[in-house]
Write an enzyme that holds these catalytic residues in place. Structure first.
Site, short mmCIF file in Angstrom:
data_model
loop_
_atom_site.label_atom_id
_atom_site.label_comp_id
_atom_site.label_asym_id
_atom_site.label_seq_id
_atom_site.Cartn_x
_atom_site.Cartn_y
_atom_site.Cartn_z
CG HIS A 196 -1.66 1.26 1.45
ND1 HIS A 196 -2.94 1.46 0.98
CD2 HIS A 196 -1.30 2.42 2.08
CE1 HIS A 196 -3.33 2.69 1.31
NE2 HIS A 196 -2.36 3.28 1.98
CD GLU A 197 2.13 3.47 3.72
OE1 GLU A 197 2.41 4.56 3.19
OE2 GLU A 197 1.13 3.30 4.43
CG HIS A 219 0.56 6.27 -0.69
ND1 HIS A 219 -0.59 6.90 -1.08
CD2 HIS A 219 0.25 5.61 0.46
CE1 HIS A 219 -1.56 6.65 -0.22
NE2 HIS A 219 -1.08 5.86 0.72
CD GLU A 228 -4.14 6.79 2.15
OE1 GLU A 228 -3.88 5.57 2.20
OE2 GLU A 228 -3.30 7.67 2.39
CG ASP A 260 -6.61 0.60 0.28
OD1 ASP A 260 -5.53 0.55 0.91
OD2 ASP A 260 -7.68 1.00 0.79
#
Length: 421
Positions: A278-279, A282, A358, A362
């Site tokens: 997930h990070e 980004h 976000e 995901d």
């Protein structure tokens, strides 16, 4: 006149607080849609009865405090102005007309100390609340140490900003906002660059991930995502909280992926890999740079609006607010009040953009690790650890939620599983 203003402001604040109390505690919103009851997104499925009760109770108190605290801040700034305290602080500055940074430092120290004292009971209540509900594990001494560090870090940065700001206002009462924005660009980027290596270590200890086997798997994911990184960092948060978290911070060579040790202690390896993916999402989606651009655009609009509102307010209400001129440092509480208000009213838009990012992260993580079950269990564990509301009231979502609600996140993953089947 000042007394009437004070009474009206208190009455307005009281009416607002009562309205928010009714909305948060008695509007009956936040129920799970019938279609999702009994599914993996339903907190009754993955939370115990006690966790459900504490989550509902804790979330309502936190939400009410949030909606009351910011207007209370405006009220404090208003009273500092109408009582003449701000003007008095300026008059107490030694060496008038010499060494602008010293004058700013004295004024900012007096204003910061006063607001620290006024807001301390509220902050202490939040700390006790978090302890009582089992979120915080932090001792009072450690909590107080963080507050003192906060005070001095904010004080140092504010002195620099205020000194430059009022120097620019004195140079040009019409163009100061644009010049301030131009200077804030390199200053903001500099702060983002040094935060992971200078500011964050003041509060916690950061070190490379000690579980080398896990680090190898995380770096393998990073390689698949074409992310140039050599280390994943962990931070000792267990002595402060039971909550779970992971994040990306910094820019350039100081960019870091950070895992809280609580996350490492509580989640399985697959769940941790999902969080890391997930990070990485980004990073791949360049959300950090979009965030910087959005921040700078917001700052430009905010400074422009402030530059329009401040002179108008001073012309019409300067006598009541005890503000003699725009370029005097005693007008600072008005500047802070306006900017705080603008940030508050713009937060639904910024939160909406953040929730979109976000969601994208995901979806990227689900695709990268190809383990939707781990995604669902991760979201469930995050909910339980933070006693989070899975489906908050609409205003709470708009103003507080920079991430999609857990109901949305879990149901989206469940839908993806359904499509595959």
């Amino acid at each position: 006149m000042a007394k009437k203003w004070g009474i009206r402001a208190l009455l307005l604040f009281g009416v607002y607080a009562l309205a928010m109390y009714y909305y948060i505690f008695h509007n009956g919103s936040g129920d799970i849609p019938a279609a999702l009851k009994g599914t993996v997104a339903d907190p009754h499925v993955f939370m115990s009865g006690r966790e459900l009760y504490l989550s509902e109770e804790y979330s309502k108190i936190k939400n009410f405090l949030f909606f009351v605290a910011t207007p209370f801040e405006w009220l404090v700034y208003l009273f500092i102005l109408i009582t003449g305290l701000s003007l008095a602080f300026e008059r107490w500055i030694p060496l008038q007309n010499k060494w602008a940074i010293l004058q700013s430092a004295v004024y900012v120290f007096l204003l910061s100390l006063l607001t620290f004292i006024v807001f301390f009971p509220l902050e202490f209540f939040r700390y006790v609340l978090s302890k009582n509900y089992g979120i915080s594990t932090q001792s009072f001494n450690s909590w107080m140490r963080d507050n003192v560090i906060d005070f001095w870090v904010n004080f140092g940065m504010t002195v620099v900003i205020v000194t430059v700001l009022y120097w620019l206002i004195n140079k040009s009462t019409k163009k100061w906002w644009f010049n301030a924005w131009l200077l804030m660009i390199p200053f903001s980027i500099f702060l983002m660059f040094i935060q992971p290596v200078v500011i964050d270590p003041l509060y916690n200890d950061f070190y490379p991930l000690t579980n080398k086997d896990l680090e190898t798997k995380i770096l393998s994911l990073a390689e698949q995502a074409n992310i140039p990184t050599e280390h994943v960092y962990e931070v000792n948060m267990a002595e402060k909280t039971n909550a779970l978290n992971a994040y990306v911070t910094g820019i350039g060579s100081n960019a870091r992926i950070v895992l809280w040790d609580t996350t490492l202690n509580r989640l399985s390896e697959n769940e941790i890999l999902f969080i890391m993916a997930h990070e990485m999402g980004h990073y791949v989606e360049k959300h950090i740079y979009f965030g910087i651009a959005g921040y700078l655009l917001t700052m430009l609009i905010g400074l422009w609006l402030t530059a329009r509102l401040m002179p108008w307010i001073i012309i019409h209400f300067g006598r009541v607010l005890k503000i003699k001129r725009l370029n005097a440092i005693h007008s600072l509480p008005l500047f802070l009040l306006i900017t705080s208000f603008l940030l508050f009213v713009s937060s639904p838009l910024s939160n909406y953009i953040s929730r979109y990012q976000e969601t994208r992260a995901d979806l990227y993580a689900i695709e990268l690790v190809d383990d939707p079950e781990a995604a669902i269990s991760t979201f469930q564990e995050l909910t339980k650890a933070g006693l989070s509301e899975v489906n908050p009231p609409l205003l709470v979502k708009w103003f507080r939620y920079s991430h999609p609600t857990m109901l949305e996140r879990i149901s989206k993953v469940a839908n993806e599983i359904g499509k595959e089947e």
